[in-house]
Design an enzyme around this catalytic site. Structure first.
Site, PDB file in Angstrom:
ATOM      1  N   SER A  75      -1.600  -8.317  -9.661  1.00  0.00           N
ATOM      2  CA  SER A  75      -3.008  -8.136 -10.185  1.00  0.00           C
ATOM      3  C   SER A  75      -3.331  -9.771 -10.802  1.00  0.00           C
ATOM      4  CB  SER A  75      -2.649  -7.389 -11.866  1.00  0.00           C
ATOM      5  OG  SER A  75      -2.369  -6.219 -11.481  1.00  0.00           O
TER       6      SER A  75
HETATM    7  N1  SAH Z   1       2.332  -4.985 -11.915  1.00  0.00           N
HETATM    8  C1  SAH Z   1       2.311  -5.481 -10.662  1.00  0.00           C
HETATM    9  C2  SAH Z   1       0.806  -5.056 -10.034  1.00  0.00           C
HETATM   10  C3  SAH Z   1       1.026  -4.268  -8.768  1.00  0.00           C
HETATM   11  S1  SAH Z   1      -0.264  -3.634  -8.064  1.00  0.00           S
HETATM   12  C4  SAH Z   1       2.412  -6.859 -10.504  1.00  0.00           C
HETATM   13  O1  SAH Z   1       2.595  -7.542 -11.469  1.00  0.00           O
HETATM   14  O2  SAH Z   1       2.466  -7.444  -9.337  1.00  0.00           O
HETATM   15  C5  SAH Z   1       0.103  -1.799  -8.428  1.00  0.00           C
HETATM   16  C6  SAH Z   1       1.573  -1.325  -7.816  1.00  0.00           C
HETATM   17  O3  SAH Z   1       1.458   0.240  -8.280  1.00  0.00           O
HETATM   18  C7  SAH Z   1       1.568  -1.355  -6.394  1.00  0.00           C
HETATM   19  O4  SAH Z   1       2.809  -2.033  -5.916  1.00  0.00           O
HETATM   20  C8  SAH Z   1       1.823   0.120  -5.897  1.00  0.00           C
HETATM   21  O5  SAH Z   1       2.503   0.416  -4.711  1.00  0.00           O
HETATM   22  C9  SAH Z   1       2.371   0.765  -7.365  1.00  0.00           C
HETATM   23  N2  SAH Z   1       2.271   2.132  -7.383  1.00  0.00           N
HETATM   24  C10 SAH Z   1       0.937   2.979  -7.020  1.00  0.00           C
HETATM   25  N3  SAH Z   1       1.091   4.156  -7.480  1.00  0.00           N
HETATM   26  C11 SAH Z   1       2.571   4.274  -7.981  1.00  0.00           C
HETATM   27  C12 SAH Z   1       3.205   5.310  -8.699  1.00  0.00           C
HETATM   28  N4  SAH Z   1       2.870   6.618  -8.543  1.00  0.00           N
HETATM   29  N5  SAH Z   1       4.256   5.019  -9.014  1.00  0.00           N
HETATM   30  C13 SAH Z   1       4.814   3.653  -9.013  1.00  0.00           C
HETATM   31  N6  SAH Z   1       4.214   2.847  -8.484  1.00  0.00           N
HETATM   32  C14 SAH Z   1       3.129   2.923  -7.936  1.00  0.00           C
END
Ligand code: SAH
Length: 229
Positions: A75
């Site tokens: 993000s």
């Molecule tokens: N907090 C992360 C942001 C990653 S983007 C960072 O600091 O890099 C959001 C993430 O949520 C993605 O990796 C995606 O695979 C994950 N995601 C989406 N739906 C999900 C779910 N139901 N359970 C766990 N992870 C999920």
């Protein structure tokens, strides 16, 4: 294949440049309205360039989202800072993150002294984030699976943050909040989402207060209480 993770020499010229850029990013976040000094200090401490592919490390201190594996993103720093500020994390808090992704947000939460739990649905991202977090000395408890169902084994949580865009507020997550616990979750369609903060006021079903903040754009939350695949 992603690059293998090697720990850089903290005194190398490159690392000094990254440190300087990181300080500038912190100033930028403050100028964009992030006021919590502890949040800003956490951003100064966590090496964001270690959470992206080496080909992108030169851009790690721009205030933008960047691609990671599996078509996901780390993000935008402002978004991570805003969500963290809304969580009002205190040292010792039990915090659950849905969407570990790169592991960067989990590192920020560890830096604030929280006891961090984080769930990621993609095994590749789970493995990668686990490795980098461990190498950097952070010790969150990680799990691979559908985070929309929360993690009842460790509930209740002082705060829960969802780092992917949800179609609705996941009820299961609300119910895993402690009294006065806060759920920070972006809710909307696949194009844009409104940031919500839900605060639990008591034991009853209706004992939740809802606040709305500005618009963001996240990758979709996929799961039983999210979007279907
Ligand atoms: N907090 C992360 C942001 C990653 S983007 C960072 O600091 O890099 C959001 C993430 O949520 C993605 O990796 C995606 O695979 C994950 N995601 C989406 N739906 C999900 C779910 N139901 N359970 C766990 N992870 C999920």
């Amino acid at each position: 294949m992603p690059d293998p993770i090697t720990m850089p020499d903290p005194h190398s010229p490159n690392e000094r440049i990254f440190n300087k850029r990181r300080k500038m990013l912190v100033e930028e976040l403050a100028s964009k309205g992030i006021r919590d000094k502890r949040v800003l200090r956490a951003f100064e401490a966590v090496p964001r360039h270690m959470f992206v592919d080496t080909a992108l490390s030169n851009r790690a201190y721009e205030d933008t989202a960047l691609p990671i594996e599996m078509g996901q993103t780390i993000s935008q720093p402002f978004t991570v800072a805003k969500q963290t500020e809304l969580m009002e994390v205190e040292a010792g808090d039990k915090v659950l993150e849905i969407g570990t992704g790169s592991g960067y947000q989990a590192a920020i939460l560890c830096e604030l002294g929280a006891k961090v739990f984080s769930i990621e649905r993609h095994p590749q991202l789970y493995d990668r984030s686990r490795e980098i977090l461990q190498k950097l000395g952070y010790r969150p408890t990680l799990k691979c699976g559908d985070g929309t169902m929360g993690w009842s084994a460790y509930a209740p949580y002082t705060s829960i943050v969802v780092t992917a865009g949800a179609p609705v507020i996941p009820e299961t997550l609300k119910n895993q909040l402690d009294i006065w616990g806060r759920l920070v979750v972006p809710v909307g369609d696949e194009e844009k989402q409104v940031m919500y903060r839900i605060t639990r006021r008591g034991e009853g079903e209706g004992d939740f207060e809802e606040e709305k903040f500005s618009i963001f754009k996240f990758v979709p939350l996929i799961g039983r209480q999210g979007w279907s695949q």
